[in-house]
Design a protein around this motif. Sequence first.
Motif, PDB file in Angstrom:
ATOM      1  N   ILE A 178      -9.466   8.177  -0.897  1.00 13.53           N
ATOM      2  CA  ILE A 178      -9.104   9.337  -0.088  1.00 13.53           C
ATOM      3  C   ILE A 178     -10.332   9.742   0.709  1.00 13.53           C
ATOM      4  O   ILE A 178     -11.429   9.847   0.158  1.00 13.53           O
ATOM      5  CB  ILE A 178      -8.644  10.521  -0.957  1.00 13.53           C
ATOM      6  CG1 ILE A 178      -7.346  10.173  -1.697  1.00 13.53           C
ATOM      7  CG2 ILE A 178      -8.431  11.774  -0.103  1.00 13.53           C
ATOM      8  CD1 ILE A 178      -6.877  11.265  -2.645  1.00 13.53           C
ATOM      9  N   GLY A 179     -10.164   9.959   1.996  1.00 13.15           N
ATOM     10  CA  GLY A 179     -11.315  10.380   2.788  1.00 13.15           C
ATOM     11  C   GLY A 179     -11.070  10.274   4.268  1.00 13.15           C
ATOM     12  O   GLY A 179      -9.948  10.052   4.723  1.00 13.15           O
ATOM     13  N   ARG A 189       0.837  -1.196   0.000  1.00 13.43           N
ATOM     14  CA  ARG A 189       0.000   0.000   0.000  1.00 13.43           C
ATOM     15  C   ARG A 189       0.869   1.241   0.000  1.00 13.43           C
ATOM     16  O   ARG A 189       1.997   1.240   0.501  1.00 13.43           O
ATOM     17  CB  ARG A 189      -0.950   0.000   1.193  1.00 13.43           C
ATOM     18  CG  ARG A 189      -0.285  -0.059   2.522  1.00 13.43           C
ATOM     19  CD  ARG A 189      -1.241  -0.453   3.629  1.00 13.43           C
ATOM     20  NE  ARG A 189      -1.446   0.628   4.556  1.00 13.43           N
ATOM     21  CZ  ARG A 189      -1.669   0.449   5.858  1.00 13.43           C
ATOM     22  NH1 ARG A 189      -1.750  -0.765   6.359  1.00 13.43           N
ATOM     23  NH2 ARG A 189      -1.833   1.475   6.638  1.00 13.43           N
ATOM     24  N   THR A 190       0.327   2.302  -0.561  1.00 13.44           N
ATOM     25  CA  THR A 190       1.039   3.565  -0.664  1.00 13.44           C
ATOM     26  C   THR A 190      -0.005   4.670  -0.714  1.00 13.44           C
ATOM     27  O   THR A 190      -1.175   4.426  -0.385  1.00 13.44           O
ATOM     28  CB  THR A 190       1.942   3.557  -1.921  1.00 13.44           C
ATOM     29  OG1 THR A 190       2.689   4.769  -1.969  1.00 13.44           O
ATOM     30  CG2 THR A 190       1.138   3.385  -3.193  1.00 13.44           C
ATOM     31  N   ASP A 191       0.386   5.884  -1.099  1.00 14.25           N
ATOM     32  CA  ASP A 191      -0.614   6.943  -1.164  1.00 14.25           C
ATOM     33  C   ASP A 191      -1.386   6.850  -2.483  1.00 14.25           C
ATOM     34  O   ASP A 191      -0.974   6.189  -3.430  1.00 14.25           O
ATOM     35  CB  ASP A 191       0.035   8.319  -1.003  1.00 14.25           C
ATOM     36  CG  ASP A 191       1.080   8.602  -2.058  1.00 14.25           C
ATOM     37  OD1 ASP A 191       2.262   8.334  -1.791  1.00 14.25           O
ATOM     38  OD2 ASP A 191       0.701   9.070  -3.148  1.00 14.25           O
ATOM     39  N   ALA A 192      -2.521   7.535  -2.529  1.00 16.31           N
ATOM     40  CA  ALA A 192      -3.498   7.353  -3.607  1.00 16.31           C
ATOM     41  C   ALA A 192      -3.166   8.163  -4.847  1.00 16.31           C
ATOM     42  O   ALA A 192      -3.905   9.051  -5.263  1.00 16.31           O
ATOM     43  CB  ALA A 192      -4.893   7.703  -3.103  1.00 16.31           C
ATOM     44  N   SER A 193      -2.042   7.826  -5.479  1.00 21.18           N
ATOM     45  CA  SER A 193      -1.703   8.433  -6.764  1.00 21.18           C
ATOM     46  C   SER A 193      -1.219   7.333  -7.681  1.00 21.18           C
ATOM     47  O   SER A 193      -0.666   6.323  -7.234  1.00 21.18           O
ATOM     48  CB  SER A 193      -0.616   9.501  -6.606  1.00 21.18           C
ATOM     49  OG  SER A 193       0.634   8.909  -6.294  1.00 21.18           O
ATOM     50  N   LEU A 194      -1.400   7.531  -8.976  1.00 20.81           N
ATOM     51  CA  LEU A 194      -0.967   6.532  -9.942  1.00 20.81           C
ATOM     52  C   LEU A 194       0.553   6.394  -9.935  1.00 20.81           C
ATOM     53  O   LEU A 194       1.091   5.288 -10.051  1.00 20.81           O
ATOM     54  CB  LEU A 194      -1.481   6.893 -11.330  1.00 20.81           C
ATOM     55  CG  LEU A 194      -1.145   5.923 -12.463  1.00 20.81           C
ATOM     56  CD1 LEU A 194      -1.480   4.484 -12.092  1.00 20.81           C
ATOM     57  CD2 LEU A 194      -1.877   6.345 -13.732  1.00 20.81           C
ATOM     58  N   GLU A 195       1.262   7.507  -9.782  1.00 20.09           N
ATOM     59  CA  GLU A 195       2.717   7.447  -9.731  1.00 20.09           C
ATOM     60  C   GLU A 195       3.197   6.570  -8.574  1.00 20.09           C
ATOM     61  O   GLU A 195       4.091   5.735  -8.729  1.00 20.09           O
ATOM     62  CB  GLU A 195       3.289   8.854  -9.604  1.00 20.09           C
ATOM     63  CG  GLU A 195       4.814   8.879  -9.559  1.00 20.09           C
ATOM     64  CD  GLU A 195       5.371  10.295  -9.422  1.00 20.09           C
ATOM     65  OE1 GLU A 195       6.603  10.431  -9.309  1.00 20.09           O
ATOM     66  OE2 GLU A 195       4.561  11.247  -9.423  1.00 20.09           O
ATOM     67  N   SER A 196       2.582   6.730  -7.413  1.00 15.41           N
ATOM     68  CA  SER A 196       2.964   5.919  -6.250  1.00 15.41           C
ATOM     69  C   SER A 196       2.614   4.454  -6.471  1.00 15.41           C
ATOM     70  O   SER A 196       3.361   3.557  -6.058  1.00 15.41           O
ATOM     71  CB  SER A 196       2.266   6.451  -5.000  1.00 15.41           C
ATOM     72  OG  SER A 196       2.729   7.746  -4.670  1.00 15.41           O
ATOM     73  N   ALA A 197       1.467   4.199  -7.115  1.00 16.15           N
ATOM     74  CA  ALA A 197       1.078   2.816  -7.393  1.00 16.15           C
ATOM     75  C   ALA A 197       2.085   2.148  -8.323  1.00 16.15           C
ATOM     76  O   ALA A 197       2.461   0.983  -8.129  1.00 16.15           O
ATOM     77  CB  ALA A 197      -0.323   2.777  -7.996  1.00 16.15           C
ATOM     78  N   GLU A 221      -7.283   9.093   5.626  1.00 18.06           N
ATOM     79  CA  GLU A 221      -6.323   8.289   4.887  1.00 18.06           C
ATOM     80  C   GLU A 221      -6.271   8.693   3.426  1.00 18.06           C
ATOM     81  O   GLU A 221      -7.219   9.236   2.870  1.00 18.06           O
ATOM     82  CB  GLU A 221      -6.672   6.799   4.997  1.00 18.06           C
ATOM     83  CG  GLU A 221      -5.939   6.067   6.106  1.00 18.06           C
ATOM     84  CD  GLU A 221      -4.451   5.884   5.822  1.00 18.06           C
ATOM     85  OE1 GLU A 221      -3.921   6.489   4.870  1.00 18.06           O
ATOM     86  OE2 GLU A 221      -3.810   5.142   6.567  1.00 18.06           O
ATOM     87  N   ASP A 222      -5.128   8.400   2.822  1.00 14.09           N
ATOM     88  CA  ASP A 222      -4.845   8.652   1.421  1.00 14.09           C
ATOM     89  C   ASP A 222      -4.143   7.389   0.958  1.00 14.09           C
ATOM     90  O   ASP A 222      -2.949   7.232   1.160  1.00 14.09           O
ATOM     91  CB  ASP A 222      -3.950   9.888   1.312  1.00 14.09           C
ATOM     92  CG  ASP A 222      -3.461  10.136  -0.106  1.00 14.09           C
ATOM     93  OD1 ASP A 222      -3.817   9.362  -1.007  1.00 14.09           O
ATOM     94  OD2 ASP A 222      -2.703  11.102  -0.301  1.00 14.09           O
ATOM     95  N   GLY A 269     -15.238   7.559  -6.035  1.00 17.02           N
ATOM     96  CA  GLY A 269     -14.746   8.649  -6.873  1.00 17.02           C
ATOM     97  C   GLY A 269     -13.924   9.657  -6.109  1.00 17.02           C
ATOM     98  O   GLY A 269     -13.832  10.821  -6.509  1.00 17.02           O
ATOM     99  N   SER A 270     -13.273   9.203  -5.020  1.00 17.30           N
ATOM    100  CA  SER A 270     -12.635  10.138  -4.098  1.00 17.30           C
ATOM    101  C   SER A 270     -11.252  10.592  -4.537  1.00 17.30           C
ATOM    102  O   SER A 270     -10.815  11.699  -4.194  1.00 17.30           O
ATOM    103  CB  SER A 270     -12.530   9.492  -2.710  1.00 17.30           C
ATOM    104  OG  SER A 270     -11.759   8.283  -2.771  1.00 17.30           O
ATOM    105  N   SER A 271     -10.526   9.771  -5.279  1.00 18.88           N
ATOM    106  CA  SER A 271      -9.125  10.093  -5.575  1.00 18.88           C
ATOM    107  C   SER A 271      -8.936  10.828  -6.892  1.00 18.88           C
ATOM    108  O   SER A 271      -7.908  11.480  -7.101  1.00 18.88           O
ATOM    109  CB  SER A 271      -8.292   8.807  -5.602  1.00 18.88           C
ATOM    110  OG  SER A 271      -8.572   8.056  -6.775  1.00 18.88           O
ATOM    111  N   GLY A 272      -9.892  10.705  -7.803  1.00 18.44           N
ATOM    112  CA  GLY A 272      -9.754  11.313  -9.116  1.00 18.44           C
ATOM    113  C   GLY A 272      -8.803  10.580 -10.037  1.00 18.44           C
ATOM    114  O   GLY A 272      -8.496  11.072 -11.137  1.00 18.44           O
TER     115      GLY A 272
END
Length: 348
Positions: free
Chosen positions: A129-130, A58-66, A144-145, A90-93
């Motif tokens: 994210i929320g 797990r990591t933060d909610a971005s495609l780059e981090s994934a 959390e993110d 639909g929280s992270s965009g």
Amino acid sequence: MYLLELGGEDDAFAAREAASAASGVRRLAPGLALADAVAADRIRGLAYTHRASDLLGRTDASLESARTLLEAASLDREGTVAVRATDVHGSSGVDTEQAERDLGGILVERGFDVDLDDPDHVLRAAFSIGRLEDDANEDGTDEEDVCALGWLAAESVRDFGSRAPTDKPFFQPGSMDPLLARAVANLAGARPGSTILDPMCGTGGGLVEAGLVGADVIGTDAQAKMVRGARVNLAHFLESDEPSPTGVSRGSWHVARGDGTRLAIPDDAVDGVVFDAPYGRQSKIETHRLEDLVSGALAEARRVAPRAVMVADRPWATEARAAGWEIEASFERRVHRSLTRYVLILDR
């Protein structure tokens, strides 16, 4: 460790039901939870958990981090793969289609072949994210993110629409929807080898859901009409020749006319009790005042089982405690503008 993708609008309720099929369940972010271990066959029968995945990281909610997480992860699998991404509420965009392409590309670079139709393995990517409204995360925060990656291990069977109350052979207004009925059955301990009782079974909806996850079920109702109708519904769903949707053998069933305040059942004869208490504030139902009926049913439930889950249009907490129950948890489930269902989880 496992990632759980929750469903519905109440994550706390979903996580509580998930604990009937997993150990060490704790919420991670809106729509997501973690578990130490899961029973894959029982995940199939959950109402408010969609999937369980073997957590890769797990990591933060971005495609780059994934992408970074997947590039660094140890992959101990072989065969074909597909990637499925979800943006929880639909929280992270995050563009989930782009996420699937990018993460799939990384897997190809690492030697996997992609098969979108029938892959050997499915990688789940969940972005959320929320804020957790009623409890805190592992680090003590309530926000959390998160992006969590995991290999799909089990999915719940989403066939509840085929058992909508109005589509059953016998229907009466006010019947509980099968999604909530399944969750209540699971919370009461329904599973192969268990016996579940509903002393006010009505149309038999709760018993149907308990039987479909393998429990043997017993129902009583004071009204002969309901007894006849419940038998029709139980025979229709539990004696079907079609393969069981949850993958386990359907439980046996027995329904008889009876008074829920005076059950013809020995002490400690069943593993769990479920019942949907009569609604409204009418002064009398059949030969009982409503308050006496509910109090009597709660006392009898405690006599015959160590656990009960009660659904009603008001909390009934005082009556439950007076009957000797401990309230493990309580939830409010809004049905529509004029009806809120209260769910009490009771332990002896």
